[in-house]
Scaffold this active site. Sequence first.
Site, short mmCIF file in Angstrom:
data_model
loop_
_atom_site.label_atom_id
_atom_site.label_comp_id
_atom_site.label_asym_id
_atom_site.label_seq_id
_atom_site.Cartn_x
_atom_site.Cartn_y
_atom_site.Cartn_z
N ASP A 116 -3.91 -1.03 -10.34
CA ASP A 116 -2.47 -0.92 -10.54
C ASP A 116 -2.13 0.39 -11.26
O ASP A 116 -2.93 0.91 -12.04
CB ASP A 116 -1.98 -2.13 -11.36
CG ASP A 116 -0.49 -2.32 -11.26
OD1 ASP A 116 0.17 -1.64 -10.45
OD2 ASP A 116 0.05 -3.17 -12.01
N ASN A 139 3.41 -6.87 -1.04
CA ASN A 139 3.58 -5.42 -0.88
C ASN A 139 4.29 -5.03 0.43
O ASN A 139 4.80 -3.92 0.55
CB ASN A 139 2.24 -4.68 -0.95
CG ASN A 139 1.67 -4.59 -2.35
OD1 ASN A 139 0.46 -4.47 -2.54
ND2 ASN A 139 2.53 -4.62 -3.37
#
Length: 246
Positions: A18, A66
């Site tokens: 991330d 996503n």
Amino acid sequence: MHRLKPDRLPRHLAIIMDGNGRWAKQRMLQRIVGHQKGVETVRMIVEECSRVGIGYLTLFAFSSENWLRPKTEVQALMALLKKYIRSEVPRMMQNNIRFAVIGNRHELPPAVNKEIDEAITRTATNSGMLLTLALSYGSRQEMLGAVVRIAADAASGKIDPSKLDEKVFSGYLFTDGIPDPDFLIRTSGEMRISNFLLWQLAYTELYFTDVNWPDFDAAQLYKALKDYQDRERRFGLTSEQLRSCS
Ligand code: FPP
């Protein structure tokens, strides 16, 4: 560089990569530049993990959620994935790495699936580290899919519902045959699991670092692994019970 104990390495390391977007933003760059830099980190971490003797490395590369990102970013990520998988096969062969994917593969573009199939086939007989990319992956969806298939198999008499246990359930997940992660690293300072391997992480040691994924380097990896080695995993038992077992 920390000295690692080879007999106390996590057998399975999972990583939530991330902070690519924030890394780029801090440098006034476009988000995709962060992802490109993130791919370089992937390359290096895969090699390091294989070199130190990690058996299974699972990377959360693209979540079911996503897909809701701006179309241009999704397209750029898919193009990066395709390029990465294609370009990494020779290196996987050199390092004896076997390649796998977990997630809803039917949602991926055909061109990405083609590279995945090719990489899986070409690395199938390698006996070193298993590198698994989680692509279009969501843990709740994975578990729900397992429940649906279990119900169908129970209805058709293929399985006996009274015999359903954790082992049987695990066999219906994408991760069938892969041991549960011993250690999970999440970069960028976020402290959550984000729908990643919820069932499989039941007894996993968690590690959070503020470092954004593009800045996560070999020294950061060793620091995290050293932290893991200093922990006592009790699996619900007491320290005394563990000592008497060993
Ligand atoms: C999180 O950063 C990262 C991702 C959504 C995808 C991870 C992808 C890569 C590392 C590159 C492609 C991967 C491979 C295996 C080739 P973010 O965009 O959520 O960052 P932010 O939270 O700072 O916005």
